[in-house]
Design an enzyme around this catalytic site. Structure first.
Site, PDB file in Angstrom:
ATOM      1  N   HIS A   1      53.050  33.858  45.349  1.00 28.19           N
ATOM      2  CA  HIS A   1      52.136  33.440  46.412  1.00 28.19           C
ATOM      3  C   HIS A   1      50.837  32.899  45.833  1.00 28.19           C
ATOM      4  CE1 HIS A   1      49.312  36.962  46.349  1.00 28.19           C
ATOM      5  NE2 HIS A   1      50.378  37.619  45.931  1.00 28.19           N
TER       6      HIS A   1
ATOM      7  N   ASP B   1      46.263  37.949  40.747  1.00 25.60           N
ATOM      8  CA  ASP B   1      47.251  38.225  41.785  1.00 25.60           C
ATOM      9  C   ASP B   1      47.052  37.182  42.874  1.00 25.60           C
ATOM     10  OD1 ASP B   1      48.769  39.239  43.883  1.00 25.60           O
ATOM     11  OD2 ASP B   1      47.493  40.981  44.219  1.00 25.60           O
TER      12      ASP B   1
ATOM     13  N   ASP C   1      55.008  38.686  40.638  1.00 25.81           N
ATOM     14  CA  ASP C   1      53.717  39.158  41.136  1.00 25.81           C
ATOM     15  C   ASP C   1      53.129  40.110  40.104  1.00 25.81           C
ATOM     16  OD1 ASP C   1      51.539  39.655  42.867  1.00 25.81           O
ATOM     17  OD2 ASP C   1      52.839  39.569  44.622  1.00 25.81           O
TER      18      ASP C   1
ATOM     19  N   GLU D   1      50.918  35.970  51.671  1.00 22.47           N
ATOM     20  CA  GLU D   1      51.442  37.257  51.208  1.00 22.47           C
ATOM     21  C   GLU D   1      50.420  38.367  51.356  1.00 22.47           C
ATOM     22  OE1 GLU D   1      52.349  40.590  48.565  1.00 22.47           O
ATOM     23  OE2 GLU D   1      50.622  39.228  48.467  1.00 22.47           O
ATOM     24  N   GLU D   2      49.146  38.055  51.136  1.00 20.31           N
ATOM     25  CA  GLU D   2      48.121  39.104  51.152  1.00 20.31           C
ATOM     26  C   GLU D   2      47.925  39.734  52.529  1.00 20.31           C
ATOM     27  OE1 GLU D   2      47.040  40.494  48.701  1.00 20.31           O
ATOM     28  OE2 GLU D   2      46.963  39.108  47.000  1.00 20.31           O
TER      29      GLU D   2
ATOM     30  N   HIS E   1      43.516  43.877  42.467  1.00 20.28           N
ATOM     31  CA  HIS E   1      42.687  43.636  43.653  1.00 20.28           C
ATOM     32  C   HIS E   1      41.207  43.904  43.382  1.00 20.28           C
ATOM     33  CE1 HIS E   1      45.728  43.413  47.205  1.00 20.28           C
ATOM     34  NE2 HIS E   1      46.120  42.704  46.157  1.00 20.28           N
TER      35      HIS E   1
END
Length: 390
Positions: free
Chosen positions: A72, A189, A244, A223-224, A324
């Site tokens: 993504h 990410d 990922d 995706e998030e 993250h």
């Protein structure tokens, strides 16, 4: 066909270019265009969904059972929730991330009247004013605000600037590519995963490699927020490998070196046969790998299954420290993942029956009790451990 040599300069350059393009979920059109332009340059055919998810296709020696590899391109970010009377902005996060990692972040606000720069700050941001209270205030999105780098001392000033509720906010990645192979940045990410896919495609096109079956390279844009691959699959796709980040942290087995194969995440185990196939390729091709389970993690694979797709799923990852947050990876992992993808798309199909949506029992795989007994008695073969220099 063995794994292909990866152009790590190309991989690094693609990652750097993707990181430069703001793309929080809901604001991905620009980076989608950049990905499509690179696919055109490589000579890979592609098509887009209405909202911009990409499905690029490399034709194989046979049409099915089709394979997919997915990553993504959307990232974490924020939106303006409210214009405050003090001229600051109240925020809500886009994606799931802690306000602890937002404090001090530089960012860009995209309004309908133009973009503005700013900084996310705690409500009590000055030790000279609030003394020790700056250390005792709680953590949370209700305890931060965005200071706009423009004349904005009141809500009416913000309105004159054209800033409004719902405006998108992109967080600066601040990337550093170190000489020792480490890469430190926000949004690795999953822009690193997209760069891994492009590096594998570049190697396959450069070497004019033979693809075993039709392989679809999917780039998703939400995706998030949990949508992911739910809208970009086609029925011909029988197996999907997600690329990922892994979580290299205390209590985890992910590594910043080599490939980390996820055996399960919070939605449950990944496909037994596809996961074993990927692990066997790593053994056969001397690609360093480890296995891990993620308890608080989901990916494009989960969204595909939840949308009703009858597809085998697996997750291969690059170990990320501080996921993250302000993340760190190593080029060794990215190169290893790209190598694995080149070997995977050239590997034989293990379950030809998967070419059909519905079929009888013939060709359905068997979980071998003999294999299980060999494992219990210690008779199964185990690859020798490898070093970080492999």
């Amino acid at each position: 066909m063995p794994r292909l040599a990866i152009d790590t300069d190309y991989l690094r350059d693609q990652l750097a270019a993707f990181l430069e393009i703001p793309s929080p979920t809901g604001f991905t059109d620009t980076i989608v265009r950049a990905c499509c332009e690179e696919l055109q340059r490589l000579g890979v055919q592609f098509e887009l969904t209405r909202r911009g998810a990409i499905r690029a296709t490399m034709r194989g020696r046979q049409r099915g059972p089709g394979r997919a590899i997915v990553a993504h391109v959307d990232t974490l970010g924020a939106q303006v929730k409210r214009l405050k009377e003090n001229g600051r902005l109240e925020l809500v996060p886009v994606g799931h991330w802690s306000a602890r990692f937002a404090e001090g972040a530089r960012c860009t606000i995209f309004s309908e009247h133009g973009s503005y720069r700013g900084t996310i700050l705690p409500l009590l941001a000055s030790g000279h004013t609030f003394n020790e209270k700056v250390d005792t205030q709680p953590t949370g999105w209700e305890f931060v605000e965005l200071r706009v780098d423009a004349l904005a001392r009141s809500k009416s000033d913000l309105e004159r600037l054209g800033i409004d509720t719902g405006d998108m906010i992109a967080i600066d990645p601040q990337p550093e590519f170190l000489a020792n192979g480490f890469i430190v940045s926000r949004h690795l990410d999953d822009k690193a995963g997209v760069a891994v896919m492009f590096a594998a495609m570049e190697a396959l096109m450069r070497e004019q490699a033979t693809i075993e079956v039709d392989t679809h390279w999917l780039i998703t844009i939400a995706e998030e927020v949990g949508i992911g691959a739910s809208s970009v699959l086609v029925p011909d796709i029988a197996s999907m490998v997600t690329v990922d980040n892994g979580t290299s942290a205390p209590g985890q087995n992910s590594s910043e070196f080599g490939v980390t194969i996820a055996m399960a995440d919070q939605t449950g185990p990944f496909d037994y046969h596809l996961t074993r196939h990927l692990a066997q390729i790593c053994k056969d091709e001397d690609i360093r790998f480890s296995k891990d389970i993620f308890r608080y993690y989901r990916s494009d694979s989960a969204s595909a299954l939840e949308s009703g797709a009858d597809v085998r799923t697996a997750l291969v990852t690059f170990g990320v420290d501080a996921s993250h947050g302000y993340e760190r990876i190593h080029m060794h992992a990215l190169r290893s993942l790209s190598e694995l993808l080149t070997a995977y798309v050239a590997s034989p199909v293990e379950i030809p029956r998967d070419a059909r949506l519905l079929a009888g029992l013939k060709g359905f795989p068997t979980l071998s009790m003999e294999e299980a007994e060999q494992t219990l008695t210690g008779e199964s073969s185990v690859a020798d451990p490898q070093t970080e220099d492999d």
